[in-house]
Design a protein around this motif. Structure first.
Motif, PDB file in Angstrom:
ATOM      1  N   MET A  79     -29.691  15.972  -6.899  1.00  0.00           N
ATOM      2  CA  MET A  79     -30.807  16.519  -5.862  1.00  0.00           C
ATOM      3  C   MET A  79     -31.744  15.814  -6.618  1.00  0.00           C
ATOM      4  O   MET A  79     -32.384  14.824  -6.111  1.00  0.00           O
ATOM      5  CB  MET A  79     -31.523  17.498  -5.863  1.00  0.00           C
ATOM      6  CG  MET A  79     -30.111  19.009  -5.222  1.00  0.00           C
ATOM      7  SD  MET A  79     -31.013  20.136  -5.254  1.00  0.00           S
ATOM      8  CE  MET A  79     -32.081  20.058  -4.240  1.00  0.00           C
ATOM      9  N   ILE A  80     -31.858  15.340  -8.272  1.00  0.00           N
ATOM     10  CA  ILE A  80     -33.157  14.251  -8.400  1.00  0.00           C
ATOM     11  C   ILE A  80     -32.371  12.986  -7.706  1.00  0.00           C
ATOM     12  O   ILE A  80     -33.113  12.189  -7.631  1.00  0.00           O
ATOM     13  CB  ILE A  80     -32.795  14.182 -10.335  1.00  0.00           C
ATOM     14  CG1 ILE A  80     -33.189  15.401  -9.979  1.00  0.00           C
ATOM     15  CG2 ILE A  80     -33.883  13.236 -10.628  1.00  0.00           C
ATOM     16  CD1 ILE A  80     -32.952  16.138 -11.614  1.00  0.00           C
ATOM     17  N   TRP A  81     -31.337  12.576  -8.407  1.00  0.00           N
ATOM     18  CA  TRP A  81     -30.573  10.723  -7.492  1.00  0.00           C
ATOM     19  C   TRP A  81     -31.274  11.387  -6.127  1.00  0.00           C
ATOM     20  O   TRP A  81     -31.123   9.732  -5.587  1.00  0.00           O
ATOM     21  CB  TRP A  81     -28.957  10.891  -8.253  1.00  0.00           C
ATOM     22  CG  TRP A  81     -28.754   9.728  -7.027  1.00  0.00           C
ATOM     23  CD1 TRP A  81     -28.421   8.576  -8.161  1.00  0.00           C
ATOM     24  CD2 TRP A  81     -28.217   9.478  -5.987  1.00  0.00           C
ATOM     25  NE1 TRP A  81     -27.843   8.138  -6.817  1.00  0.00           N
ATOM     26  CE2 TRP A  81     -27.827   8.554  -5.941  1.00  0.00           C
ATOM     27  CE3 TRP A  81     -28.139  10.433  -4.710  1.00  0.00           C
ATOM     28  CZ2 TRP A  81     -27.311   7.656  -4.871  1.00  0.00           C
ATOM     29  CZ3 TRP A  81     -26.999   9.970  -3.793  1.00  0.00           C
ATOM     30  CH2 TRP A  81     -26.643   7.980  -3.492  1.00  0.00           C
ATOM     31  N   ALA A  82     -30.756  11.688  -5.696  1.00  0.00           N
ATOM     32  CA  ALA A  82     -31.483  11.894  -3.771  1.00  0.00           C
ATOM     33  C   ALA A  82     -32.963  11.826  -3.792  1.00  0.00           C
ATOM     34  O   ALA A  82     -33.159  10.738  -2.974  1.00  0.00           O
ATOM     35  CB  ALA A  82     -30.984  12.963  -3.289  1.00  0.00           C
ATOM     36  N   TYR A  83     -33.327  12.179  -4.736  1.00  0.00           N
ATOM     37  CA  TYR A  83     -34.908  12.351  -4.689  1.00  0.00           C
ATOM     38  C   TYR A  83     -35.006  10.537  -4.872  1.00  0.00           C
ATOM     39  O   TYR A  83     -36.109   9.932  -4.533  1.00  0.00           O
ATOM     40  CB  TYR A  83     -35.757  13.469  -5.666  1.00  0.00           C
ATOM     41  CG  TYR A  83     -37.541  13.196  -5.307  1.00  0.00           C
ATOM     42  CD1 TYR A  83     -37.530  13.750  -4.055  1.00  0.00           C
ATOM     43  CD2 TYR A  83     -37.990  12.599  -7.158  1.00  0.00           C
ATOM     44  CE1 TYR A  83     -39.735  13.561  -4.937  1.00  0.00           C
ATOM     45  CE2 TYR A  83     -38.666  12.475  -6.978  1.00  0.00           C
ATOM     46  CZ  TYR A  83     -40.208  12.388  -6.092  1.00  0.00           C
ATOM     47  OH  TYR A  83     -41.241  13.136  -6.119  1.00  0.00           O
ATOM     48  N   PHE A  84     -34.903   9.719  -5.965  1.00  0.00           N
ATOM     49  CA  PHE A  84     -35.647   9.118  -6.513  1.00  0.00           C
ATOM     50  C   PHE A  84     -35.264   7.637  -5.247  1.00  0.00           C
ATOM     51  O   PHE A  84     -35.516   7.406  -5.288  1.00  0.00           O
ATOM     52  CB  PHE A  84     -34.443   8.576  -7.644  1.00  0.00           C
ATOM     53  CG  PHE A  84     -35.584   9.547  -8.978  1.00  0.00           C
ATOM     54  CD1 PHE A  84     -36.472   9.637  -8.875  1.00  0.00           C
ATOM     55  CD2 PHE A  84     -35.309   9.672 -10.194  1.00  0.00           C
ATOM     56  CE1 PHE A  84     -37.357  10.278  -9.598  1.00  0.00           C
ATOM     57  CE2 PHE A  84     -35.196  10.037 -11.714  1.00  0.00           C
ATOM     58  CZ  PHE A  84     -36.798  10.917 -11.129  1.00  0.00           C
ATOM     59  N   SER A  85     -33.562   8.184  -5.264  1.00  0.00           N
ATOM     60  CA  SER A  85     -33.444   7.414  -4.250  1.00  0.00           C
ATOM     61  C   SER A  85     -33.614   7.408  -3.209  1.00  0.00           C
ATOM     62  O   SER A  85     -34.269   5.951  -2.794  1.00  0.00           O
ATOM     63  CB  SER A  85     -31.863   7.871  -3.874  1.00  0.00           C
ATOM     64  OG  SER A  85     -30.993   7.620  -4.904  1.00  0.00           O
ATOM     65  N   LEU A  86     -34.695   8.413  -2.553  1.00  0.00           N
ATOM     66  CA  LEU A  86     -35.492   8.553  -0.622  1.00  0.00           C
ATOM     67  C   LEU A  86     -36.593   7.585  -1.075  1.00  0.00           C
ATOM     68  O   LEU A  86     -37.092   6.870  -0.468  1.00  0.00           O
ATOM     69  CB  LEU A  86     -34.827   9.432  -0.394  1.00  0.00           C
ATOM     70  CG  LEU A  86     -35.601   9.805   0.835  1.00  0.00           C
ATOM     71  CD1 LEU A  86     -35.424   9.405   1.938  1.00  0.00           C
ATOM     72  CD2 LEU A  86     -35.651  11.444   1.236  1.00  0.00           C
ATOM     73  N   SER A  87     -37.388   8.504  -2.450  1.00  0.00           N
ATOM     74  CA  SER A  87     -38.722   7.854  -3.030  1.00  0.00           C
ATOM     75  C   SER A  87     -38.463   6.129  -2.851  1.00  0.00           C
ATOM     76  O   SER A  87     -39.865   5.468  -2.591  1.00  0.00           O
ATOM     77  CB  SER A  87     -39.008   8.103  -4.042  1.00  0.00           C
ATOM     78  OG  SER A  87     -38.644   9.979  -4.041  1.00  0.00           O
ATOM     79  N   GLN A  88     -37.792   6.079  -3.210  1.00  0.00           N
ATOM     80  CA  GLN A  88     -37.692   4.130  -3.583  1.00  0.00           C
ATOM     81  C   GLN A  88     -38.159   3.456  -2.661  1.00  0.00           C
ATOM     82  O   GLN A  88     -38.667   2.398  -1.874  1.00  0.00           O
ATOM     83  CB  GLN A  88     -36.447   3.987  -4.101  1.00  0.00           C
ATOM     84  CG  GLN A  88     -36.484   2.188  -4.495  1.00  0.00           C
ATOM     85  CD  GLN A  88     -35.882   2.147  -5.596  1.00  0.00           C
ATOM     86  OE1 GLN A  88     -35.387   1.919  -7.047  1.00  0.00           O
ATOM     87  NE2 GLN A  88     -34.532   1.733  -5.183  1.00  0.00           N
TER      88      GLN A  88
END
Length: 213
Positions: A79-88
């Motif tokens: 979930m953290i990886w997905a959050y950073f990916s989507l944010s960028q």
């Protein structure tokens, strides 16, 4: 403590010097965190797979409660990886700056156009659907297979970051030296883990042989 700080600094330096520098006009303040979280996710997946398929486990049946806890940790990293990916992605795409948006534009064209959504599917949606099930997380075989699957997704993600996009084939930029690297790096990790396991086993055996005073 110091090891984690060293990893943080080295990973941040490496992803900027080895990956982000491939496009001299591309800048992102989230890129270091994104690659770092991806590395932590890969390490967590490797640890889970190693434990799940370790033949030394008693009766080859790892503790279900422990596997559930490991599954929860894996879900958190996903979930953290997905959050950073989507944010960028959202920040760069909404900013609409040519030097930043071009990074994603090249990876949404031609043969890369199906790899990008495949990363989202395999890196987030499939693991999320699996890890929301407690029965799935308690099953060592299923969780171990998912961990191996996530390791494969991480390799594809690194190729997606490194290899130049916007070409007719995703293999543009592929070099034969990548093949031994794919085996050398995981092999070195496995050898190091095997050495640590053997050391701990010898220490445990030694402690059992020492009589209590």
């Amino acid at each position: 403590g110091l090891g984690l700080i060293a990893i943080l600094i080295s990973v941040t330096w490496a992803d900027m010097d080895w990956i982000m520098s491939l496009d001299p006009f591309f800048t992102s303040t989230l890129f270091g965190a994104l690659v770092g979280v991806g590395a932590l996710l890969a390490a967590m997946a490797a640890a889970i797979a190693g434990y799940a398929f370790n033949p030394r486990n008693e009766n080859r049946n790892p503790d279900s409660k422990l596997m559930n806890d490991l599954g929860n940790l894996l879900l958190a990293f996903v979930m953290i990886w997905a959050y950073f990916s989507l944010s960028q992605f959202l920040i760069m795409w909404s900013g609409d700056l040519p030097q930043e948006a071009a990074f994603y534009q090249r990876r949404l064209m031609n043969s890369w156009s199906w790899i990008t959504p495949a990363l989202a599917l395999g890196g987030f949606f499939i693991p999320l659907a699996c890890l929301l099930s407690q029965d799935f997380k308690r099953d060592a075989l299923k969780l171990g297979l998912l961990a191996l699957f996530l390791l494969g997704v991480r390799l594809v993600e690194l190729a997606w970051m490194v290899l130049p996009g916007g070409h007719k084939t995703p293999l543009v930029g592929f070099h034969w030296s990548l093949l031994p690297a794919l085996f050398a790096i995981p092999g070195s990790y496995l050898l190091a883990m095997e050495a640590l396991v053997r050391r701990d086993a010898r220490q445990t055996e030694k402690n059992l042989l020492i009589p209590d005073e």
